[in-house]
Design an enzyme around this catalytic site. Structure first.
Site, PDB file in Angstrom:
ATOM      1  N   ALA A  59      -5.602  10.763  21.638  1.00 45.07           N
ATOM      2  CA  ALA A  59      -5.377  11.000  23.069  1.00 45.07           C
ATOM      3  C   ALA A  59      -5.877  12.376  23.508  1.00 45.07           C
ATOM      4  CB  ALA A  59      -3.892  10.851  23.405  1.00 45.07           C
ATOM      5  N   GLU A  85      -4.962   9.729   4.639  1.00 47.70           N
ATOM      6  CA  GLU A  85      -5.300  10.642   5.726  1.00 47.70           C
ATOM      7  C   GLU A  85      -4.348  11.824   5.803  1.00 47.70           C
ATOM      8  OE1 GLU A  85      -2.178   8.260   6.776  1.00 47.70           O
ATOM      9  OE2 GLU A  85      -4.104   7.265   7.130  1.00 47.70           O
ATOM     10  N   ASP A 138      -3.210  15.039  21.740  1.00 49.15           N
ATOM     11  CA  ASP A 138      -2.013  14.801  20.930  1.00 49.15           C
ATOM     12  C   ASP A 138      -2.199  15.248  19.483  1.00 49.15           C
ATOM     13  OD1 ASP A 138      -0.804  13.806  23.136  1.00 49.15           O
ATOM     14  OD2 ASP A 138      -0.697  11.721  22.458  1.00 49.15           O
ATOM     15  N   ASP A 176       0.817  -1.202   0.000  1.00 52.50           N
ATOM     16  CA  ASP A 176       0.000   0.000   0.000  1.00 52.50           C
ATOM     17  C   ASP A 176       0.860   1.264   0.000  1.00 52.50           C
ATOM     18  OD1 ASP A 176      -2.316  -1.442  -0.074  1.00 52.50           O
ATOM     19  OD2 ASP A 176      -2.775  -1.231   2.057  1.00 52.50           O
ATOM     20  N   HIS A 179       2.843   6.291  -2.800  1.00 51.74           N
ATOM     21  CA  HIS A 179       3.877   7.054  -3.501  1.00 51.74           C
ATOM     22  C   HIS A 179       3.469   7.304  -4.947  1.00 51.74           C
ATOM     23  CE1 HIS A 179       7.308   7.448  -0.689  1.00 51.74           C
ATOM     24  NE2 HIS A 179       6.827   6.362  -0.126  1.00 51.74           N
TER      25      HIS A 179
END
Length: 268
Positions: free
Chosen positions: A185, A123, A150, A45, A50
């Site tokens: 988080a 993402e 975070d 993947d 790329h």
């Protein structure tokens, strides 16, 4: 038809790349790395990610097909033992195309300089360079919450099985026009509070992230990390562009999910 081939770079993938290139040239296909009609990704993947970024300037003209030489990939339909069959399909059969939504991210700065626009197949994540990320979350022009933690992960349906899944996000079928926001988080106590659940936004909703003060942020776009200084806002939405995959046979998405995460012992 014009083709290009990208490789993960290991010995097996490189050898397979040369084999496929020679086969396709024998069938009178044209090797063209500048303006290919189809890009064959050999590896995993990550190799296809790329390739996507290498050819993101011509997504409406180029389709992708993956051959995985390692672990089973979500973007790879073929294995090395099927290369001869794939070559014949490429040479003789018009391929059908499936189109999936991708993510558009625009980063704007305090000084009003040139904005930066990125496309993500999987993402985009946002993190502070130091300490916790403190950022206002706006959805469709309305403030939703102030996030402290975070970071945030904004994923496509195709990328919902990647980092998003490890954050507790939902797996979304890649045909659905949406983006997903998952927390990393988050800080939740009597003073600070976030929704604490992933959010799935439809294609006509825009996500806007505004830092509480001028800060430097680390923005990842799939496999790339970019440092942005004095960020004013980050806008995320379903892009007007799509990624195109060449399909020569059905490979249902839920079969991929099952084979990758559940295994073959739960089919009864």
């Amino acid at each position: 038809m014009k083709f290009a081939i990208t490789s993960r770079g290991d010995q097996t993938s490189n050898a397979l790349r040369m084999k496929m290139k020679n086969y396709l040239l024998d069938f009178d296909l044209v090797f063209d790395e500048a303006e290919p009609d189809i890009v064959i990704s050999i590896g995993g993947d990550g190799t296809l990610l790329h390739a996507f970024h290498q050819y993101q300037h011509r997504l409406s003209e180029t389709a992708f097909v993956g051959v995985h030489t390692g672990h089973l990939g979500f973007y790879a339909d073929w294995v090395p033992s099927e290369v001869e069959k794939l070559v014949i399909e490429l040479a003789r059969t018009p391929f059908s195309v499936v189109e999936y939504p991708i993510l558009e991210t625009i980063v704007r700065h305090i000084d009003g300089g040139k904005e930066s626009m990125y496309l993500s197949l999987n993402e985009t994540t946002i993190k502070a360079t130091e300490g916790s990320l403190v950022i206002d979350v706006e959805i469709k022009g309305q403030k939703f919450e102030t996030f402290r933690g975070d970071g945030l992960c904004i994923s496509t349906p195709s990328g919902s099985t990647a980092y998003n899944k490890s954050l507790g996000g939902a797996i979304i079928h890649p045909s659905i026009e949406a983006i997903q926001v998952a927390e990393m988080a988050s800080i939740n106590n009597r003073v600070f509070r976030t929704i604490g659940s992933p959010l799935i936004l439809p294609g006509h909703h825009t996500l806007l992230l505004r830092p509480k003060e001028a800060v430097d942020l680390l923005v990842t776009v799939d496999h790339k990390t970019i440092l942005h200084k004095d960020v004013k806002s980050i806008q995320c939405r379903v892009s007007d562009e799509k990624v195109r995959f060449a399909r020569y046979r059905p490979f249902p998405f839920w079969n991929r999910v099952r084979d990758s995460f559940v295994g073959n012992d739960n089919r009864g």
